[in-house]
Design a protein around this motif. Structure first.
Motif, PDB file in Angstrom:
ATOM      1  N   LEU A  57      -3.980  60.609  50.574  1.00  0.00           N
ATOM      2  CA  LEU A  57      -3.693  59.035  49.254  1.00  0.00           C
ATOM      3  C   LEU A  57      -3.964  60.386  47.653  1.00  0.00           C
ATOM      4  CD1 LEU A  57      -5.579  56.847  51.325  1.00  0.00           C
ATOM      5  CD2 LEU A  57      -3.219  56.710  50.801  1.00  0.00           C
ATOM      6  N   GLU A  58      -4.523  61.540  48.204  1.00  0.00           N
ATOM      7  CA  GLU A  58      -4.796  61.819  46.709  1.00  0.00           C
ATOM      8  C   GLU A  58      -4.348  62.674  46.464  1.00  0.00           C
ATOM      9  OE1 GLU A  58      -8.615  64.302  48.233  1.00  0.00           O
ATOM     10  OE2 GLU A  58     -10.038  62.756  48.197  1.00  0.00           O
ATOM     11  N   THR A  59      -3.100  63.584  47.347  1.00  0.00           N
ATOM     12  CA  THR A  59      -2.124  64.264  47.095  1.00  0.00           C
ATOM     13  C   THR A  59      -0.668  63.217  46.402  1.00  0.00           C
ATOM     14  OG1 THR A  59      -2.274  65.768  49.172  1.00  0.00           O
ATOM     15  CG2 THR A  59       0.154  65.302  48.073  1.00  0.00           C
ATOM     16  N   VAL A  60      -0.775  62.392  46.770  1.00  0.00           N
ATOM     17  CA  VAL A  60       0.096  60.852  45.928  1.00  0.00           C
ATOM     18  C   VAL A  60      -0.694  60.863  44.866  1.00  0.00           C
ATOM     19  CG1 VAL A  60       0.828  58.708  46.379  1.00  0.00           C
ATOM     20  CG2 VAL A  60       0.561  60.165  48.439  1.00  0.00           C
ATOM     21  N   SER A  61      -1.957  60.532  44.707  1.00  0.00           N
ATOM     22  CA  SER A  61      -1.969  60.534  43.146  1.00  0.00           C
ATOM     23  C   SER A  61      -1.811  61.221  42.564  1.00  0.00           C
ATOM     24  CB  SER A  61      -3.324  60.048  43.268  1.00  0.00           C
ATOM     25  OG  SER A  61      -3.806  58.914  44.647  1.00  0.00           O
ATOM     26  N   SER A  62      -1.932  62.458  42.579  1.00  0.00           N
ATOM     27  CA  SER A  62      -2.027  63.845  42.143  1.00  0.00           C
ATOM     28  C   SER A  62      -0.294  63.761  41.853  1.00  0.00           C
ATOM     29  CB  SER A  62      -2.092  65.017  43.040  1.00  0.00           C
ATOM     30  OG  SER A  62      -1.961  66.360  42.249  1.00  0.00           O
ATOM     31  N   ILE A  85      -9.327  58.091  59.844  1.00  0.00           N
ATOM     32  CA  ILE A  85      -8.553  56.996  59.276  1.00  0.00           C
ATOM     33  C   ILE A  85      -9.939  55.775  58.870  1.00  0.00           C
ATOM     34  CG2 ILE A  85      -7.150  54.518  59.233  1.00  0.00           C
ATOM     35  CD1 ILE A  85      -5.299  56.174  60.563  1.00  0.00           C
ATOM     36  N   LYS A  86     -10.218  56.050  57.427  1.00  0.00           N
ATOM     37  CA  LYS A  86     -11.420  54.814  57.550  1.00  0.00           C
ATOM     38  C   LYS A  86     -11.256  53.596  56.749  1.00  0.00           C
ATOM     39  CE  LYS A  86     -14.223  59.400  56.955  1.00  0.00           C
ATOM     40  NZ  LYS A  86     -15.341  60.497  56.614  1.00  0.00           N
ATOM     41  N   LYS A  87     -12.519  53.074  56.308  1.00  0.00           N
ATOM     42  CA  LYS A  87     -11.699  51.851  55.843  1.00  0.00           C
ATOM     43  C   LYS A  87     -11.937  51.556  54.125  1.00  0.00           C
ATOM     44  CE  LYS A  87     -15.027  48.820  54.520  1.00  0.00           C
ATOM     45  NZ  LYS A  87     -16.443  47.890  54.658  1.00  0.00           N
ATOM     46  N   GLU A  88     -12.292  53.197  53.851  1.00  0.00           N
ATOM     47  CA  GLU A  88     -12.043  52.923  52.581  1.00  0.00           C
ATOM     48  C   GLU A  88     -10.593  53.872  52.178  1.00  0.00           C
ATOM     49  OE1 GLU A  88     -14.377  54.067  54.190  1.00  0.00           O
ATOM     50  OE2 GLU A  88     -16.684  53.495  53.932  1.00  0.00           O
ATOM     51  N   ASP A  89     -10.136  54.298  52.941  1.00  0.00           N
ATOM     52  CA  ASP A  89      -8.642  54.962  52.897  1.00  0.00           C
ATOM     53  C   ASP A  89      -7.788  54.011  52.817  1.00  0.00           C
ATOM     54  OD1 ASP A  89      -9.907  57.558  52.823  1.00  0.00           O
ATOM     55  OD2 ASP A  89      -9.291  57.740  54.997  1.00  0.00           O
ATOM     56  N   LEU A  90      -7.889  52.586  53.917  1.00  0.00           N
ATOM     57  CA  LEU A  90      -7.358  51.671  53.517  1.00  0.00           C
ATOM     58  C   LEU A  90      -7.409  51.166  52.469  1.00  0.00           C
ATOM     59  CD1 LEU A  90      -7.968  50.462  57.243  1.00  0.00           C
ATOM     60  CD2 LEU A  90      -5.832  51.789  56.061  1.00  0.00           C
ATOM     61  N   GLU A  91      -8.523  50.997  51.985  1.00  0.00           N
ATOM     62  CA  GLU A  91      -8.700  49.699  50.656  1.00  0.00           C
ATOM     63  C   GLU A  91      -7.796  50.707  49.291  1.00  0.00           C
ATOM     64  OE1 GLU A  91     -12.804  47.943  50.572  1.00  0.00           O
ATOM     65  OE2 GLU A  91     -13.060  50.021  51.228  1.00  0.00           O
ATOM     66  N   LYS A  92      -8.146  52.501  49.730  1.00  0.00           N
ATOM     67  CA  LYS A  92      -7.366  52.881  48.687  1.00  0.00           C
ATOM     68  C   LYS A  92      -5.945  52.850  48.763  1.00  0.00           C
ATOM     69  CE  LYS A  92      -7.161  57.408  46.620  1.00  0.00           C
ATOM     70  NZ  LYS A  92      -7.182  58.453  46.414  1.00  0.00           N
ATOM     71  N   TRP A  93      -4.832  52.114  49.766  1.00  0.00           N
ATOM     72  CA  TRP A  93      -3.666  52.928  50.342  1.00  0.00           C
ATOM     73  C   TRP A  93      -2.977  51.550  50.139  1.00  0.00           C
ATOM     74  CZ3 TRP A  93      -1.874  53.957  55.870  1.00  0.00           C
ATOM     75  CH2 TRP A  93      -0.842  53.856  55.579  1.00  0.00           C
ATOM     76  N   GLY A  94      -4.015  49.897  49.710  1.00  0.00           N
ATOM     77  CA  GLY A  94      -3.903  48.968  49.719  1.00  0.00           C
ATOM     78  C   GLY A  94      -4.117  48.386  47.457  1.00  0.00           C
ATOM     79  N   VAL A  95      -3.762  49.571  47.483  1.00  0.00           N
ATOM     80  CA  VAL A  95      -3.926  49.348  45.891  1.00  0.00           C
ATOM     81  C   VAL A  95      -3.032  50.086  45.562  1.00  0.00           C
ATOM     82  CG1 VAL A  95      -5.883  48.134  45.767  1.00  0.00           C
ATOM     83  CG2 VAL A  95      -5.507  50.690  45.792  1.00  0.00           C
ATOM     84  N   GLN A  96      -1.944  50.888  46.202  1.00  0.00           N
ATOM     85  CA  GLN A  96      -1.262  52.067  45.458  1.00  0.00           C
ATOM     86  C   GLN A  96      -0.048  51.904  44.945  1.00  0.00           C
ATOM     87  OE1 GLN A  96      -1.798  55.762  45.401  1.00  0.00           O
ATOM     88  NE2 GLN A  96      -3.546  55.386  46.503  1.00  0.00           N
ATOM     89  N   PRO A  97      -0.409  51.953  43.824  1.00  0.00           N
ATOM     90  CA  PRO A  97       0.911  51.297  42.515  1.00  0.00           C
ATOM     91  C   PRO A  97       2.595  52.011  43.634  1.00  0.00           C
ATOM     92  CG  PRO A  97       0.441  54.167  42.109  1.00  0.00           C
ATOM     93  CD  PRO A  97      -0.224  53.100  43.186  1.00  0.00           C
ATOM     94  N   ILE A  98       3.405  52.615  44.209  1.00  0.00           N
ATOM     95  CA  ILE A  98       4.048  52.611  44.852  1.00  0.00           C
ATOM     96  C   ILE A  98       3.585  52.119  46.624  1.00  0.00           C
ATOM     97  CG2 ILE A  98       4.905  54.458  43.593  1.00  0.00           C
ATOM     98  CD1 ILE A  98       4.042  56.802  45.953  1.00  0.00           C
ATOM     99  N   GLU A  99       4.833  52.486  47.247  1.00  0.00           N
ATOM    100  CA  GLU A  99       4.826  52.040  48.716  1.00  0.00           C
ATOM    101  C   GLU A  99       4.845  52.750  49.338  1.00  0.00           C
ATOM    102  OE1 GLU A  99       6.965  48.425  49.674  1.00  0.00           O
ATOM    103  OE2 GLU A  99       7.080  49.008  51.807  1.00  0.00           O
ATOM    104  N   LEU A 100       3.758  53.039  49.943  1.00  0.00           N
ATOM    105  CA  LEU A 100       3.367  53.836  51.276  1.00  0.00           C
ATOM    106  C   LEU A 100       3.477  53.755  52.655  1.00  0.00           C
ATOM    107  CD1 LEU A 100       0.041  56.117  49.964  1.00  0.00           C
ATOM    108  CD2 LEU A 100       2.894  56.245  49.923  1.00  0.00           C
ATOM    109  N   GLY A 101       4.372  53.605  53.800  1.00  0.00           N
ATOM    110  CA  GLY A 101       4.897  53.615  55.074  1.00  0.00           C
ATOM    111  C   GLY A 101       4.452  54.542  55.771  1.00  0.00           C
ATOM    112  N   GLY A 102       3.345  54.206  56.833  1.00  0.00           N
ATOM    113  CA  GLY A 102       3.075  54.698  57.781  1.00  0.00           C
ATOM    114  C   GLY A 102       3.602  54.563  59.444  1.00  0.00           C
ATOM    115  N   LEU A 103       4.341  55.582  59.676  1.00  0.00           N
ATOM    116  CA  LEU A 103       5.153  54.437  61.255  1.00  0.00           C
ATOM    117  C   LEU A 103       4.617  56.388  62.487  1.00  0.00           C
ATOM    118  CD1 LEU A 103       8.222  53.993  60.881  1.00  0.00           C
ATOM    119  CD2 LEU A 103       6.819  53.236  62.464  1.00  0.00           C
TER     120      LEU A 103
END
Length: 281
Positions: A57-62, A85-103
């Motif tokens: 998520l830090e890479t995406v933000s950068s 995967i931690k709860k804080e990561d899901l919270e950060k993922w949930g507010v991303q300005p772009i859509e990030l899909g995980g498969l």
């Protein structure tokens, strides 16, 4: 290497008895590679270097800071280390300005893929949905990989819905009167496999929503009216999906049940155990 032939130019008799898989191995391997290339098999990457979800998520933000409109111009995949995967990561993922899909890829690695601010596709142009335009070949191939992974049995598929303006076109500016899109989109529901993925999840800034169809018949019954679903409000669609038992649970990040979701995502528990902890059935 070519197949052995006798002095008359015909294949030797012993070639037929030993078999093409031994004598013509080089030719056969070349044929296999051609088949893989044509089928798209080779385009599915094999991932070796895995990172923690927080690092991804830090890479995406950068990367988002490199363009004035906060877009990913060249889509890329990030393989996630199991158990990170931690709860804080899901919270950060949930507010991303772009859509990030995980498969999950074929080896079980969770692959997070960068996408478009307001679309499940990669960086499509704002003024067209022409996925077959030659200028969009790279984006089309990248999206093909994401779709291809759905062909494998997956424990879960997860993605966020970026906030969007309450009243604007698809190409409108991000940031005015933003709202959460907590309901699965029509496309989410259409592409949600019934058997191959055990649970689908949508991340918002405050919760994770889990949903699933019971069967193909259930899916056809619920999705009988596309126009109505697309014209209804998000609240109306969520209520409909709850009443039709498509929504399994909506779990706020403050809810202790989020730990059961994390255990499932980190491979600690099975989906059956997780569902029991979440809804008791």
């Amino acid at each position: 290497m070519s197949c052995p032939r006798n002095k008359n130019g015909r294949r030797s008799d012993w070639f037929y008895t030993i078999g093409a898989n031994i004598i013509c191995m080089a030719s056969f391997e070349k044929f296999v590679q051609q088949v893989k290339k044509l089928s798209g098999f080779e385009r599915i990457p094999q991932h070796t270097h895995k990172v923690a979800l927080s690092s991804a998520l830090e890479t995406v933000s950068s990367e988002l800071t490199k363009t004035p409109d906060r877009r990913i111009r060249t889509p890329f995949d990030l393989p996630i280390a199991k158990g990170s995967i931690k709860k804080e990561d899901l919270e950060k993922w949930g507010v991303q300005p772009i859509e990030l899909g995980g498969l999950h890829d074929r080896d079980g690695t969770l692959i997070v893929s960068t996408g478009h601010p307001v679309s499940t596709g990669y960086d499509w142009p704002d003024n067209t949905y022409d996925l077959y335009s030659p200028s969009q070949k790279f984006a089309r191939d990248a999206n093909y990989l994401a779709d291809k992974r759905r062909d494998y049995k997956q424990p879960f598929h997860i993605h966020n819905h970026p906030p969007t303006p309450e009243a604007s076109s698809r190409s409108g500016p991000i940031g005015r009167i933003e709202r959460e899109r907590a309901a699965p989109s029509w496309s989410d529901l259409i592409h949600s496999p019934v058997e191959l993925i055990m649970a689908d999840m949508i991340l918002t800034k405050s919760s994770v929503i889990l949903y699933k169809f019971k069967s193909y018949e259930h899916k056809r019954e619920v999705l009988s009216d596309k126009q109505a679903y697309q014209e209804n409000s998000m609240t109306e669609n969520l209520n409909m999906l709850r009443s039709r038992e498509v929504i399994i649970a909506e779990i706020p990040f403050s809810d202790p049940r989020i730990n059961a979701v994390l255990d499932f995502m980190n491979g600690v528990t099975t989906w059956e155990e997780t569902r029991q902890k979440i809804v008791g059935t």
